[in-house]
Each structure stands twice: as C-alpha cells, then as structure tokens.
Design an enzyme around this catalytic site. Structure first.
Site, PDB file in Angstrom:
ATOM      1  N   GLU A  60      68.182  75.013  16.424  1.00 41.87           N
ATOM      2  CA  GLU A  60      66.916  74.215  16.995  1.00 41.87           C
ATOM      3  C   GLU A  60      66.999  72.984  17.757  1.00 41.87           C
ATOM      4  OE1 GLU A  60      66.449  77.148  13.911  1.00 41.87           O
ATOM      5  OE2 GLU A  60      67.582  75.379  14.035  1.00 41.87           O
ATOM      6  N   PRO A 272      82.389  81.970  13.925  1.00 36.86           N
ATOM      7  CA  PRO A 272      81.659  82.026  12.552  1.00 36.86           C
ATOM      8  C   PRO A 272      80.691  81.172  12.749  1.00 36.86           C
ATOM      9  CG  PRO A 272      84.137  81.764  11.918  1.00 36.86           C
ATOM     10  CD  PRO A 272      83.927  81.571  13.518  1.00 36.86           C
ATOM     11  N   ARG A 273      79.305  81.531  12.253  1.00 31.36           N
ATOM     12  CA  ARG A 273      78.206  80.815  12.191  1.00 31.36           C
ATOM     13  C   ARG A 273      78.370  79.521  11.559  1.00 31.36           C
ATOM     14  NH1 ARG A 273      73.600  80.032  15.475  1.00 31.36           N
ATOM     15  NH2 ARG A 273      71.766  79.436  14.228  1.00 31.36           N
ATOM     16  N   MET A 313      82.905  72.378  16.202  1.00 25.02           N
ATOM     17  CA  MET A 313      81.319  72.167  16.622  1.00 25.02           C
ATOM     18  C   MET A 313      81.112  71.725  17.536  1.00 25.02           C
ATOM     19  SD  MET A 313      80.536  73.290  13.417  1.00 25.02           S
ATOM     20  CE  MET A 313      78.790  73.202  13.603  1.00 25.02           C
ATOM     21  N   GLY A 314      79.967  72.240  18.303  1.00 21.54           N
ATOM     22  CA  GLY A 314      79.403  71.825  19.419  1.00 21.54           C
ATOM     23  C   GLY A 314      79.897  72.420  20.742  1.00 21.54           C
ATOM     24  N   GLU A 315      80.892  73.472  20.555  1.00 21.67           N
ATOM     25  CA  GLU A 315      81.467  74.033  21.700  1.00 21.67           C
ATOM     26  C   GLU A 315      80.986  75.299  22.125  1.00 21.67           C
ATOM     27  OE1 GLU A 315      85.767  72.150  22.787  1.00 21.67           O
ATOM     28  OE2 GLU A 315      85.709  73.325  21.075  1.00 21.67           O
ATOM     29  N   ASN A 339      70.410  83.254  19.167  1.00 21.43           N
ATOM     30  CA  ASN A 339      69.817  82.942  20.340  1.00 21.43           C
ATOM     31  C   ASN A 339      70.989  83.494  21.549  1.00 21.43           C
ATOM     32  OD1 ASN A 339      68.747  81.781  22.750  1.00 21.43           O
ATOM     33  ND2 ASN A 339      69.358  79.844  22.462  1.00 21.43           N
ATOM     34  N   GLU A 342      71.624  81.136  26.103  1.00 15.38           N
ATOM     35  CA  GLU A 342      72.777  80.257  26.654  1.00 15.38           C
ATOM     36  C   GLU A 342      73.872  81.370  27.284  1.00 15.38           C
ATOM     37  OE1 GLU A 342      74.114  78.186  23.445  1.00 15.38           O
ATOM     38  OE2 GLU A 342      72.602  76.623  23.366  1.00 15.38           O
TER      39      GLU A 342
END
Length: 424
Positions: A60, A272-273, A313-315, A339, A342
């Site tokens: 989000e 993985p989420r 994280m963040g990639e 989603n 992207e």
C-alpha cells in the site's frame, strides 16, 4: 454495535500482543516503538497543514508513494505517514527519510486514537485502499478531522463480510468524508453497504501511475546482465509467494530441468512475501536439490545456480525490470493475489494462479489483453514458463500487451488529487 466491537477488541488485545512477541523471536524490531501503537508519539511542532496518510504495509505504501511525493511538494503542508507492519515502517524510512513524520498506526482503541490525534493534530486523514477501522473513523469525526478513502476497492467476498456486521459497517462508512474508488463495481458495493453516492468518485487505480526513472532503468539493465551473465540466460521471477506456493514453484522448476532447461538457460528468482519465511524457503530450496544463492549475501549467481532467493527488502520492483517472465504469488493459495501492475509496467509476460479477488479488475484487463496466463498446478506452471522461454516473439508480444494495459489505465493519480484538494 461499536461498544460491542470495542469490548471484543480489548478482549483480543492480549492475543495481538502475544503475536507481536512471537514475531519478535526472529526480529526484535517488532518490539521497538511499541508505545506508538498505543498513541504515544513524539509531538510535531509548527503550524503547517498536516496531512495524515495511512498505508497498512509495503504494498500500500508503494502504491501511495507517487501521491505522497506530490503532497510533499505542496506548499505549507507536512505529511504524517503511518503503517501497521515492521516491513512497511522500514520501507517508509528507507524511501522518505526525514521528508515525512513517520509512526506506527495506533491500535483501533478509543484512548490510543484520542491520544494520537491530540498530539499529531491532523487536518486530513487519507486512508489507502480498504484499511477501515470503526474507532479510527469515529475519533476523526469527533475531532473534526475529514477522512478520505483512496484507491478504494471492495471485492464481493469482502462485501459479504461487511454485510454480516451491517450496522457497524453503515455507521463506519457514514463517517467517511469522501471515497475515491477504483472501479464502478467497487462503488456499487460501497453504496449498497451504506456509503452515500454523493461522497463517491470513481478515479481508477493509482498504482497504474508508476514511473521508472533513468536510474531505475539503468539499474535494472545492470541487474539483468549480472543475473544472465550477459548472455542468453532467462530470468523467471516468482514474486510475493506464500507458504504452499513455493513448493509448487519448485516442482515446476524440477519439471523444467527434466525437460531440458538447465540453470545456464533459466534462473529462478524466488521472492517470498514475508521476510520471516526467508530462511525456511532457503532450506526448502536446498532440500529440493537445487543450488541456491541468497541476494542478501551480495553474491552474483553463477551459471550453475538454480535459484536466487530474493531475501532483501525494497528491491522487488527493480527485480521485475530484470525479468523475462513473472509469476505473481498469493494466487495459488486463498489470498486473492498481489499487485501485477509493476511487472506489467516493465513489460513482462505474466503468470498467476486463480485466486485473484483482490485484483479482479486488473487481472481481467490483463487476461482480456492476452498478457496474463492462469495456472492451477506445477505442471501447468512449467508448461507456461517453457512456452514463454522457448518463444522470444511470444515473450515480447505478451510483455508489450501487459505494458499497454498499464499505460492505458494511467490518470487515476490526478483524479485522486482533485478529491483530496477539495477536503483541504
């Protein structure tokens, strides 16, 4: 009805705190700033207009990021960004740093919310998607804080759940000042549940309003060259996977290996989420007989590497730009999907499982364009990946169709901004 809700919430609070302690076994970060969840936050000085934006977690936040960046430039305004999760908090701090005030969202308890609102003193609350809480909306109403729900979506499944508590739902929705919803079907469900149609605007999905700057595109090219060894090796990303899906992906990879696609021709990037599953998924890959490199180790995969584990994280958005084929998780288990936009915006051919109720409209658009294939088993997944891997023209055509869907549905950000400005 709200009094009963409060009683239930208070009764459940010990279990919520136990869950925090359980997660803290693996990451002590879950215990940091726990006081913020009870409304104890640092005071904000100054007299500028304060816009409070709530994004529950990473997805989000990323969806709201273009809007947040626009609002940061708004004269005489400052932003307060809240979230519920540790990963969301880390991403907000990593991305925006000192440009916004950042706190955890208080628990939906009257005292915590009164305390938070008194300290922060917001002029507007913007809620991303469907993160609706009765006491939060009631507290804002009592303190004269307008509230707007943006990028709102409401699946038929979620609507059925709200109908079961129709009294609480109707009262909650009556306290919303405005709602910017993604699609007409979402609007109709909100109206049925009690939201006045005069407060609704159909704006589209702001997640389509995504831009990749030159630096991101250059980084994606560099990453693709690194993963493919600057050769013809293809990159298949399985993104945002949940427990139960990793096993299917690995079974599909085994079939692809048996059918003649060796590591030097196809690299699986498995993401993985949830970060607490990174170690378990790494172990699962190795027990399945695959060679593994972890992204966090900073080591590039060799041509003998079967799997790169995306344990940073963040990639993920950047990784989509380095892909040739993308499977989106949360869809082979009853999660409702994640989603696609992207990956579509990068022009990647898409594969998904059948559970898509959280992204029903986006998935419909992609399927109708011929950009998304639905699979229900490891065999079907292996077949879909092999078909795309062996046909470069098919990959290019399917990816171009996905990108076209993403481009055609832009514009929601400007319409959402109009709704927000009316409340300021």
């Amino acid at each position: 009805m709200r009094a009963l809700y409060c009683i239930i919430f208070y009764l459940l609070l010990p279990f919520v705190l136990l869950r925090v302690l359980w997660r803290a076994r693996h990451n002590r970060g879950h215990l940091k700033r726990l006081h913020e969840r009870f409304g104890y936050v640092a005071p904000i000085t100054g007299k500028r207009t304060r816009i409070w934006i709530h994004t529950v977690s990473v997805g989000e936040f990323l969806g709201a990021l273009p809007l947040i960046r626009e609002l940061i430039t708004r004269q005489d305004s400052e932003l307060i960004v809240t979230c519920m999760t540790l990963t969301g908090s880390e991403r907000i701090e990593q991305t925006l740093g000192g440009k916004v005030h950042h706190f955890y969202m208080p628990y939906d308890l009257p005292g915590a919310l009164r305390r938070f609102i008194k300290i922060v003193d917001p002029d507007l609350l913007i809620i991303m998607e469907t993160e609706l809480w009765p006491n939060t909306l009631a507290a804002c109403k009592a303190h004269g804080v307008p509230t707007v729900l943006i990028n709102a979506r409401l699946s038929e499944r979620s609507a059925r759940g709200y109908r079961r508590i129709s009294g609480l739902t109707r009262a909650m929705l009556s306290r919303l000042s405005a709602a910017a919803v993604q699609h007409r079907a979402d609007a109709e469900r909100f109206i049925e549940l009690g939201l006045a149609d005069t407060r609704l605007t159909v704006t589209g999905n702001i997640k389509f309003d995504i831009d990749f700057d030159d630096e991101q595109q250059e980084l994606a090219v560099r990453l693709k060259n690194e993963w493919s060894n600057s050769g013809p090796r293809l990159v298949w990303i399985a993104a945002s996977t949940h427990s139960g899906e990793d096993e299917v992906v690995l079974q599909a990879l085994r079939q692809l290996r048996d059918q003649g696609l060796p590591p030097e021709q196809l690299l699986l990037v498995l993401i993985p989420r949830h970060p607490e599953r990174f170690d378990a998924v790494a172990s699962l890959c190795e027990k399945s007989g695959f060679s593994l490199v972890r992204r966090s180790a900073g080591e590039a995969p060799s041509l003998a590497t079967d799997i790169l584990l995306g344990d940073t994280m963040g990639e993920q958005q950047l990784m989509f730009g380095a892909a040739d084929i993308v499977f989106m998780g949360g869809s082979l288990v009853d999660v409702g999907g994640h989603n696609f936009i992207e990956a579509a915006a990068w022009g990647q051919p898409l594969i998904s499982g059948p559970s898509l109720y959280n992204f029903a409209e986006v998935s419909r658009l992609l399927r109708e364009a011929g950009a998304l294939e639905i699979v229900e088993s490891a065999q079907q997944m292996a077949t879909a990946v092999q078909r795309l891997a062996e046909d470069e023209d098919l990959r290019s055509l399917t990816g171009a169709k996905a990108q076209e869907v993403a481009e055609e549905n832009r514009g929601a950000l400007a319409r959402t901004r109009e709704v927000i400005e009316k409340l300021l």
